[in-house]
Design a protein around this motif. Structure first.
Motif, mmCIF file in Angstrom:
data_model
loop_
_atom_site.group_PDB
_atom_site.id
_atom_site.type_symbol
_atom_site.label_atom_id
_atom_site.label_comp_id
_atom_site.label_asym_id
_atom_site.label_seq_id
_atom_site.Cartn_x
_atom_site.Cartn_y
_atom_site.Cartn_z
ATOM 1 N N SER A 176 0.721 -1.248 0.054
ATOM 2 C CA SER A 176 0.101 0.051 -0.203
ATOM 3 C C SER A 176 0.751 1.263 -0.001
ATOM 4 N N TYR A 177 2.136 1.489 0.749
ATOM 5 C CA TYR A 177 2.683 2.537 0.850
ATOM 6 C C TYR A 177 3.510 2.613 -0.506
ATOM 7 N N ALA A 178 3.898 1.482 -1.138
ATOM 8 C CA ALA A 178 4.732 1.694 -2.175
ATOM 9 C C ALA A 178 3.735 2.115 -3.350
ATOM 10 N N GLU A 179 2.606 1.806 -3.549
ATOM 11 C CA GLU A 179 1.569 2.284 -4.508
ATOM 12 C C GLU A 179 1.178 3.737 -4.241
ATOM 13 N N ARG A 180 1.164 4.213 -2.861
ATOM 14 C CA ARG A 180 0.867 5.583 -2.731
ATOM 15 C C ARG A 180 2.028 6.453 -2.692
ATOM 16 N N HIS A 181 3.181 5.938 -2.623
ATOM 17 C CA HIS A 181 4.478 6.822 -2.648
ATOM 18 C C HIS A 181 5.590 5.993 -3.600
ATOM 19 N N PRO A 182 5.431 5.861 -4.928
ATOM 20 C CA PRO A 182 6.349 5.174 -5.505
ATOM 21 C C PRO A 182 7.664 5.710 -5.859
ATOM 22 N N GLN A 183 7.810 6.970 -5.620
ATOM 23 C CA GLN A 183 8.977 7.601 -5.531
ATOM 24 C C GLN A 183 9.898 7.441 -4.112
ATOM 25 N N VAL A 184 9.367 6.585 -3.412
ATOM 26 C CA VAL A 184 9.995 6.421 -2.189
ATOM 27 C C VAL A 184 10.431 5.075 -2.166
ATOM 28 N N THR A 185 11.869 4.945 -1.354
ATOM 29 C CA THR A 185 12.486 3.516 -1.764
ATOM 30 C C THR A 185 12.267 2.673 -0.368
ATOM 31 N N ILE A 186 11.845 1.865 -0.239
ATOM 32 C CA ILE A 186 11.718 0.920 1.036
ATOM 33 C C ILE A 186 12.677 -0.042 1.149
ATOM 34 N N ASP A 187 13.451 0.092 2.454
ATOM 35 C CA ASP A 187 14.457 -0.731 2.452
ATOM 36 C C ASP A 187 14.148 -1.276 3.595
ATOM 37 N N VAL A 188 13.816 -2.613 3.393
ATOM 38 C CA VAL A 188 13.335 -3.811 4.436
ATOM 39 C C VAL A 188 14.535 -4.777 4.974
#
Length: 311
Positions: free
Chosen positions: A113-125
């Motif tokens: 959900s977060y990736a879809e709302r903020h596609p320019q943000v890299t999520i580093d898990v």
């Protein structure tokens, strides 16, 4: 910013041929435009404009300067837009530590959900253990960690997001596999296996703590195996273990999951972060997590999500 404003005035004045119209379009006094461009000419030591009653036009030197300056101006504008997007949380990096699988459940939904709302943000898990993640959050290497439990963690902000039920993983050939659900009294004589690395130690402690409620000391063996290998060992009948509901989305040949029935085996999950964290992208992540968690709780369901226990 003063030099950037001068370049913007220069570009527009060259296009419209008038300091007055440039001032009107920027909604400033004409004297501001004239003064800024005169200062630019003085700093450069050249005349940029030929001035006449009918308006202004670039000198040959001005044309050459503007042609050379335009790429820099465009790059500065791009940098400004990127900086503003980062300030709004629209771009950047969010670094999250987890103990769990992303195979399914609310944690997976949250990331998606977060990736879809903020596609320019890299999520580093990042995978790891509880103490390792807390140390990284404290040092600023992680924005937050998703951990089990809902008790406050000293020195951190803590917020419970969801709860889920613990499952027993066992071979489909195991006698208990025929039952739709299990209780700890069914597991008194069972041989548990856990990984030596994370999240094995937390699983081990959970097994010992819950078994003690039934006056039983469990038989727990540590395996020098990663979680995927451990689950395959379970499917081969080498022992049983505890897993997250997220593993219901993973197909391992010969492996079955059975939920534990006790209320005590519904485990809360919390996000932990530093109050000093000023990353706008993380603030958006936290808002998304709270929204998703409240929606799930509103449906009255125990969320099936990644569990810090043998996730």
């Amino acid at each position: 910013m003063h030099a950037l404003r001068q370049l913007r005035y220069l570009q527009l004045a060259a296009q419209v041929g008038s300091f007055r119209r440039t001032a009107e379009m920027y909604q400033v006094d004409q004297s501001n435009v004239s003064r800024a461009l005169k200062q630019l000419e003085d700093n450069l030591g050249i005349s940029l404009f030929e001035r006449a009653r009918s308006g202004v036009r670039l000198t040959p030197a001005g044309q050459r300067f503007l042609a050379e300056a335009l790429p820099a101006l465009e790059q500065l504008e791009s940098a400004r837009r990127s900086a503003r997007a980062a300030q709004r949380g629209g771009s950047g990096v969010v670094r999250i530590g987890i103990l769990t699988s992303l195979a399914g459940g609310l944690l997976r939904q949250l990331i998606q959900s977060y990736a879809e709302r903020h596609p320019q943000v890299t999520i580093d898990v990042r995978d790891g253990g509880r103490q390792e993640h807390l140390a990284s959050v404290r040092a600023g290497r992680l924005d937050a960690a998703i951990i089990t439990g809902s008790d406050p963690v000293q020195g951190f902000e803590t917020r419970e997001l969801w709860r889920e039920r613990v499952h027993v993983a066992l071979s489909e050939c195991h006698p208990l596999a025929a039952r739709p659900k299990l209780d700890w009294s069914d597991l008194r004589t069972e041989h548990f296996i856990v990984s030596r690395g994370e999240p094995g130690p937390e699983v081990h402690d959970y097994i010992v703590r819950r078994s003690a409620d039934y006056s039983t000391y469990p038989n727990v063996e540590e395996k020098a195996a990663l979680q995927d290998t451990l689950m395959n060992l379970v499917s081969l009948g080498q022992g049983i273990t505890l897993v997250s509901a997220a593993w219901t989305a993973v197909k391992v040949p010969g492996l079955v999951l059975r939920p534990l029935t006790a209320r005590a085996d519904i485990v809360p999950f919390s996000v932990v972060w530093s109050s000093a964290n000023d990353n706008p992208a993380f603030v958006r992540f936290l808002q998304t997590a709270q929204l998703l968690a409240s929606t799930s709780c509103g449906r009255g369901a125990v969320v099936r999500s990644g569990l810090g226990l043998a996730g």
